[in-house]
Write a protein that holds these residues in place. Structure first.
Motif, PDB file in Angstrom:
ATOM      1  N   LEU A   7       0.669  -1.181  -0.003  1.00 16.53           N
ATOM      2  CA  LEU A   7      -0.091   0.014  -0.119  1.00 16.53           C
ATOM      3  C   LEU A   7       0.865   1.222  -0.101  1.00 16.53           C
ATOM      4  N   ASP A   8       1.911   1.259   0.944  1.00  8.60           N
ATOM      5  CA  ASP A   8       2.770   2.494   0.948  1.00  8.60           C
ATOM      6  C   ASP A   8       3.906   1.924   1.817  1.00  8.60           C
ATOM      7  N   GLU A   9       4.733   2.860   2.116  1.00  3.59           N
ATOM      8  CA  GLU A   9       6.021   2.670   2.745  1.00  3.59           C
ATOM      9  C   GLU A   9       6.244   2.141   4.270  1.00  3.59           C
ATOM     10  N   ARG A  10       4.833   2.590   4.833  1.00  2.00           N
ATOM     11  CA  ARG A  10       4.868   2.327   6.113  1.00  2.00           C
ATOM     12  C   ARG A  10       5.004   0.923   6.755  1.00  2.00           C
ATOM     13  N   PHE A  11       5.860   0.632   7.956  1.00  2.00           N
ATOM     14  CA  PHE A  11       5.997  -0.625   8.495  1.00  2.00           C
ATOM     15  C   PHE A  11       4.676  -1.578   8.313  1.00  2.00           C
ATOM     16  N   THR A  12       3.810  -0.996   9.056  1.00  2.00           N
ATOM     17  CA  THR A  12       2.413  -2.079   8.786  1.00  2.00           C
ATOM     18  C   THR A  12       1.903  -2.459   7.578  1.00  2.00           C
ATOM     19  N   THR A  13       2.629  -1.822   6.714  1.00  3.73           N
ATOM     20  CA  THR A  13       1.859  -2.161   5.100  1.00  3.73           C
ATOM     21  C   THR A  13       2.920  -2.721   4.225  1.00  3.73           C
ATOM     22  N   THR A  30       9.481  -7.315  -3.788  1.00  3.33           N
ATOM     23  CA  THR A  30       8.908  -6.019  -3.682  1.00  3.33           C
ATOM     24  C   THR A  30       9.660  -4.998  -4.176  1.00  3.33           C
ATOM     25  N   PRO A  31       9.202  -4.008  -4.274  1.00  8.13           N
ATOM     26  CA  PRO A  31       9.753  -2.862  -4.958  1.00  8.13           C
ATOM     27  C   PRO A  31      10.838  -2.099  -4.202  1.00  8.13           C
ATOM     28  N   PRO A  32      11.754  -1.675  -4.529  1.00  8.49           N
ATOM     29  CA  PRO A  32      12.426  -0.838  -3.406  1.00  8.49           C
ATOM     30  C   PRO A  32      11.900   0.526  -2.927  1.00  8.49           C
ATOM     31  N   THR A  33      12.197   0.931  -1.937  1.00  4.40           N
ATOM     32  CA  THR A  33      11.210   2.068  -1.359  1.00  4.40           C
ATOM     33  C   THR A  33      11.268   3.415  -2.232  1.00  4.40           C
ATOM     34  N   ASN A  34      12.118   3.294  -3.074  1.00  5.92           N
ATOM     35  CA  ASN A  34      12.287   4.811  -4.052  1.00  5.92           C
ATOM     36  C   ASN A  34      10.941   4.739  -4.959  1.00  5.92           C
ATOM     37  N   LEU A  35      10.537   3.520  -5.248  1.00  9.40           N
ATOM     38  CA  LEU A  35       9.406   3.180  -6.025  1.00  9.40           C
ATOM     39  C   LEU A  35       7.972   2.971  -5.404  1.00  9.40           C
ATOM     40  N   ILE A  36       7.959   3.118  -3.962  1.00  8.87           N
ATOM     41  CA  ILE A  36       6.675   3.056  -3.256  1.00  8.87           C
ATOM     42  C   ILE A  36       6.405   4.560  -2.669  1.00  8.87           C
ATOM     43  N   SER A  37       4.938   4.997  -2.816  1.00  7.37           N
ATOM     44  CA  SER A  37       4.663   6.151  -2.228  1.00  7.37           C
ATOM     45  C   SER A  37       4.997   6.352  -0.822  1.00  7.37           C
ATOM     46  N   SER A  38       5.282   7.759  -0.478  1.00  4.05           N
ATOM     47  CA  SER A  38       5.519   8.047   0.893  1.00  4.05           C
ATOM     48  C   SER A  38       4.907   9.376   1.315  1.00  4.05           C
ATOM     49  N   ARG A  40       2.384  12.115   0.818  1.00 11.16           N
ATOM     50  CA  ARG A  40       1.879  13.001   0.021  1.00 11.16           C
ATOM     51  C   ARG A  40       2.711  12.581  -1.347  1.00 11.16           C
ATOM     52  N   ILE A  41       3.885  12.002  -1.314  1.00 12.40           N
ATOM     53  CA  ILE A  41       4.749  11.719  -2.664  1.00 12.40           C
ATOM     54  C   ILE A  41       4.276  10.704  -3.030  1.00 12.40           C
ATOM     55  N   SER A  42       3.667  10.621  -4.614  1.00 18.36           N
ATOM     56  CA  SER A  42       3.342   9.526  -5.267  1.00 18.36           C
ATOM     57  C   SER A  42       4.236   8.615  -5.513  1.00 18.36           C
ATOM     58  N   LEU A  74      -1.888   5.447  -1.062  1.00 20.41           N
ATOM     59  CA  LEU A  74      -2.999   5.529  -0.429  1.00 20.41           C
ATOM     60  C   LEU A  74      -3.497   6.915  -0.155  1.00 20.41           C
ATOM     61  N   ILE A  75      -2.837   7.926   0.166  1.00 17.46           N
ATOM     62  CA  ILE A  75      -3.133   9.379   0.143  1.00 17.46           C
ATOM     63  C   ILE A  75      -3.583   9.649  -1.386  1.00 17.46           C
ATOM     64  N   GLN A  76      -2.732   9.256  -2.407  1.00 18.98           N
ATOM     65  CA  GLN A  76      -3.051   9.865  -3.442  1.00 18.98           C
ATOM     66  C   GLN A  76      -4.419   9.246  -4.213  1.00 18.98           C
ATOM     67  N   SER A  77      -4.810   8.079  -3.682  1.00 11.35           N
ATOM     68  CA  SER A  77      -6.051   7.679  -3.836  1.00 11.35           C
ATOM     69  C   SER A  77      -7.288   8.337  -3.569  1.00 11.35           C
ATOM     70  N   ARG A  78      -6.845   9.203  -2.194  1.00 11.56           N
ATOM     71  CA  ARG A  78      -7.953  10.023  -1.748  1.00 11.56           C
ATOM     72  C   ARG A  78      -7.876  11.235  -2.034  1.00 11.56           C
ATOM     73  N   ILE A  79      -6.948  11.804  -2.749  1.00 15.42           N
ATOM     74  CA  ILE A  79      -6.931  13.301  -3.198  1.00 15.42           C
ATOM     75  C   ILE A  79      -6.731  13.153  -4.762  1.00 15.42           C
TER      76      ILE A  79
END
Length: 146
Positions: A7-13, A30-38, A40-42, A74-79
């Motif tokens: 879903l994003d970069e957080r530990f829980t996800t 799994t993709p490296p973290t530079n390819l995952i949202s953080s 509000r950064i898509s 996740l945030i991008q899906s909301r905004i």
């Protein structure tokens, strides 16, 4: 081999899943973290698509977060202002993967949208900062009495 698109970069996800996956016989990609949202950064979707496309031939299973795959996070899906046709094009890619690799199992996960009860736009559209509590109350009473 299982490809996991969190879903994003957080530990829980991300990391919690990866830690649990170590107890299975699967090789996890799994993709490296530079390819995952953080926040509000898509996620950079073109780069993420290239990464996925390069890994799919060796995979048996895809576990994909709808929010990051379709919107960049996740945030991008909301905004997001992403058009319906753009979302459908991204979904067509999954159909193409399944056509190319008929034995590939695809699990597509999504989050149930929430409605925060406060004013604030940390994870919400800009207008939530001003009218979030009112929108929550409206939704609450609309659901309760209709």
């Amino acid at each position: 081999t299982l490809l996991y698109l969190p879903l994003d970069e957080r530990f829980t996800t991300r990391d919690a899943f990866l830690n649990l996956a170590r107890t299975t016989p699967y090789i996890i990609l799994t993709p490296p973290t530079n390819l995952i949202s953080s926040l509000r950064i898509s996620a950079p979707l073109p780069d993420l698509d290239k990464w996925i496309t390069s890994k799919i031939p060796s995979c048996d299973i895809l576990v994909i977060s709808a929010e990051i795959y379709l919107y960049g996070g996740l945030i991008q899906s909301r905004i997001s202002n992403t058009s319906f046709s753009d979302v459908l094009k991204r979904l067509d890619n999954l159909v193409m993967f399944k056509t190319q690799y008929p034995n590939l199992k695809i699990y597509f996960a999504t989050v149930v949208m929430r409605i925060p009860s406060y004013n604030g736009d940390f994870e919400e559209p800009w207008y939530w900062n001003f009218w979030g509590a009112n929108l929550f109350q409206y939704s609450y009473y609309l659901d309760r009495f209709y």
